[in-house]
Design a protein around this motif. Structure first.
Motif, mmCIF file in Angstrom:
data_model
loop_
_atom_site.group_PDB
_atom_site.id
_atom_site.type_symbol
_atom_site.label_atom_id
_atom_site.label_comp_id
_atom_site.label_asym_id
_atom_site.label_seq_id
_atom_site.Cartn_x
_atom_site.Cartn_y
_atom_site.Cartn_z
ATOM 1 N N GLU A 190 0.826 -1.205 0.000
ATOM 2 C CA GLU A 190 0.000 0.000 0.000
ATOM 3 C C GLU A 190 0.862 1.257 0.000
ATOM 4 O OE1 GLU A 190 -3.877 0.092 1.734
ATOM 5 O OE2 GLU A 190 -3.468 -1.752 2.852
ATOM 6 N N ALA A 191 1.981 1.226 0.726
ATOM 7 C CA ALA A 191 2.884 2.376 0.722
ATOM 8 C C ALA A 191 3.513 2.574 -0.652
ATOM 9 C CB ALA A 191 3.959 2.191 1.786
ATOM 10 N N ALA A 192 3.840 1.467 -1.334
ATOM 11 C CA ALA A 192 4.397 1.573 -2.682
ATOM 12 C C ALA A 192 3.391 2.214 -3.640
ATOM 13 C CB ALA A 192 4.806 0.187 -3.193
ATOM 14 N N ALA A 193 2.116 1.883 -3.454
ATOM 15 C CA ALA A 193 1.073 2.510 -4.276
ATOM 16 C C ALA A 193 0.978 4.001 -3.971
ATOM 17 C CB ALA A 193 -0.266 1.822 -4.039
ATOM 18 N N SER A 194 1.126 4.372 -2.709
ATOM 19 C CA SER A 194 1.112 5.794 -2.343
ATOM 20 C C SER A 194 2.299 6.527 -2.953
ATOM 21 C CB SER A 194 1.133 5.941 -0.821
ATOM 22 O OG SER A 194 -0.052 5.437 -0.245
ATOM 23 N N TRP A 195 3.438 5.844 -3.040
ATOM 24 C CA TRP A 195 4.630 6.432 -3.656
ATOM 25 C C TRP A 195 4.335 6.810 -5.105
ATOM 26 C CZ3 TRP A 195 8.239 5.483 -7.551
ATOM 27 C CH2 TRP A 195 9.496 6.080 -7.397
ATOM 28 N N ASN A 196 3.656 5.924 -5.826
ATOM 29 C CA ASN A 196 3.292 6.234 -7.208
ATOM 30 C C ASN A 196 2.178 7.274 -7.283
ATOM 31 O OD1 ASN A 196 5.156 4.655 -8.597
ATOM 32 N ND2 ASN A 196 3.865 2.838 -8.529
ATOM 33 N N GLU A 197 1.241 7.223 -6.325
ATOM 34 C CA GLU A 197 0.186 8.244 -6.308
ATOM 35 C C GLU A 197 0.798 9.633 -6.163
ATOM 36 O OE1 GLU A 197 -3.858 9.527 -3.816
ATOM 37 O OE2 GLU A 197 -2.471 8.039 -2.986
ATOM 38 N N ALA A 198 1.750 9.770 -5.265
ATOM 39 C CA ALA A 198 2.434 11.056 -5.121
ATOM 40 C C ALA A 198 3.159 11.425 -6.403
ATOM 41 C CB ALA A 198 3.412 11.000 -3.951
ATOM 42 N N GLY A 199 3.626 10.402 -7.134
ATOM 43 C CA GLY A 199 4.296 10.654 -8.400
ATOM 44 C C GLY A 199 3.385 11.268 -9.447
ATOM 45 N N THR A 200 2.110 10.937 -9.414
ATOM 46 C CA THR A 200 1.188 11.541 -10.378
ATOM 47 C C THR A 200 1.029 13.036 -10.102
ATOM 48 O OG1 THR A 200 -0.818 11.054 -9.080
ATOM 49 C CG2 THR A 200 -0.065 9.358 -10.616
ATOM 50 N N TYR A 201 1.024 13.416 -8.828
ATOM 51 C CA TYR A 201 0.967 14.843 -8.486
ATOM 52 C C TYR A 201 2.279 15.533 -8.865
ATOM 53 C CZ TYR A 201 -3.366 14.099 -5.905
ATOM 54 O OH TYR A 201 -4.666 13.800 -5.561
ATOM 55 N N GLN A 202 3.380 14.829 -8.688
ATOM 56 C CA GLN A 202 4.680 15.379 -9.078
ATOM 57 C C GLN A 202 4.704 15.664 -10.571
ATOM 58 O OE1 GLN A 202 8.234 13.269 -7.597
ATOM 59 N NE2 GLN A 202 9.012 13.302 -9.683
#
Length: 394
Positions: A190-202
């Protein structure tokens, strides 16, 4: 039609909105001189500049950077459509459950292709493999390992969509990764998915929102009572994402805070090379690379150039081509910013050698090359060759 040049796209979009360079500069917080230089190719369009111009003109950063495969055959578009279909059918896989050994082999191949930055090869295998992996997870019921494989594979798919300039597809993939990760009840996934989610905002230039995603994921993960070796990798990776977002947001304090935590966590890992978990790379080596990039974003290219000397002499152990290639791209940026034109060109050559597909489509390698090409197009044949390769010239 979109150009392969971010500066040219800014000029076209500005004129379509009947904005002068002065008006765009005021809205984006840039000088008229700087707007003129990015439009004519004398300065690179950095991620924060792209985000500021996109906001000022009411477009996405994807419109600013354009589509790197604009002039290529339709095969890439067709393969991306196949991936879109597979992602859309996330609960309706058409594929049968494969032999477990074959699936394990193919999943490893996908992970290796991602690490090697071979995005087109990965794009070839993803649609079918996503269907097979999902079919396997459904057949296994609530098996956490099977669903973890689905989540990790969506992480590979995110890398493809992100690097090939498909932000809408990347957003959809992240939602699927979060769905699969939730089935695992595994906080690492789940944390890895959050890492990519933050990447979409980046990617969209919404750095403050991305920082919110990162901070929330860190808080949730730190609530867990765990001493597992994965803890340092997961938390450290989240902090590295925070380093990028904070530095692009020009928040030096938050950048340093995330770097301090990342370094502390990296020190807890065996010093035999960076670790890879759920497509997250973490250790002292990758932390150093993120620190170097942060100096560039915080307008300290001289510090980045100094940091690069030992990293280039002895690249950190355990880092794959996707990370080493990015190091050379960032060094090219830093060297250009301090006026080392020859050094910048040499760094781009190294990036092409280590990770050719990533260098060809990465926005910042393309922007650095565009500036170098404008400055020296007739005198440096290697620049001409690289410019042709990325579609900046015929």
């Amino acid at each position: 039609m979109e150009s392969t040049s971010a500066g040219e796209n800014i000029a076209v979009l500005r004129k379509a909105r009947e904005m002068s360079q002065a008006q765009l500069g005021r809205a984006a917080g840039l000088s008229v001189s700087y707007v003129s230089k990015i439009e004519t190719g004398l300065r690179p369009v950095t991620p924060p500049v792209a985000a500021a111009c996109a906001k000022a003109m009411g477009v996405t950063t994807a419109r600013i950077y354009g589509q790197p495969f604009r002039d290529r055959p339709l095969t890439e578009a067709e393969r991306l459509d196949a991936l879109r279909t597979a992602v859309r059918r996330h609960t309706l896989p058409k594929e049968d459950v494969p032999d477990p050994k074959v699936l394990a082999r193919d999943l490893k191949k996908a992970a290796d292709l991602r690490a090697q930055a071979q995005y087109l090869g990965l794009l070839d295998v993803l649609p079918k493999l996503l269907g097979q992996t999902t079919a396997t997870a459904f057949a296994a019921g609530g098996d956490a390992v099977a669903w973890g494989q689905v989540a990790d594979l969506y992480g590979c798919a995110y890398a493809v969509a992100h690097r090939l300039g498909e932000p809408d597809l990347a957003d959809m993939i992240v939602s699927r990764q979060q769905w699969a990760a939730h089935q695992t009840w595994n906080p690492d996934a789940e944390a890895a998915a959050s890492w990519n989610e933050a990447g979409t905002y980046q990617s969209a230039g919404h750095y403050d929102d991305g920082l919110t995603i990162v901070d929330r994921a860190i808080v949730q993960y730190e609530r867990l009572d765990s001493n597992a070796a994965s803890r340092a990798v997961v938390l450290g990776s989240l902090h590295l994402r925070g380093v990028v977002l904070a530095s692009r947001h020009k928040d030096a304090t938050a950048t340093e805070a995330h770097l301090v935590r990342a370094r502390d966590l990296a020190a807890k890992l065996p010093q035999t090379g960076d670790a890879l978990l759920h497509n997250l790379t973490f250790g002292t080596g990758n932390t150093a690379l993120y620190a170097l990039a942060a100096h560039i974003e915080l307008d300290q290219p001289d510090r980045a150039v100094s940091m690069a000397v030992p990293l280039l002499k002895k690249p950190p152990a355990g880092l794959k081509p996707n990370r080493i290639g990015r190091l050379h791209i960032d060094v090219a940026r830093a060297r250009l910013a301090v006026g080392d034109v020859a050094g910048s060109e040499e760094s781009l050559k190294r990036a092409f050698k280590v990770a050719p597909e990533m260098t060809e489509v990465h926005p910042m390698s393309r922007e650095v090359l565009r500036v170098l090409f404008v400055m020296h197009q007739r005198t440096r044949p290697d620049l001409m060759e690289m410019a042709k390769r990325v579609g900046l010239t015929d």
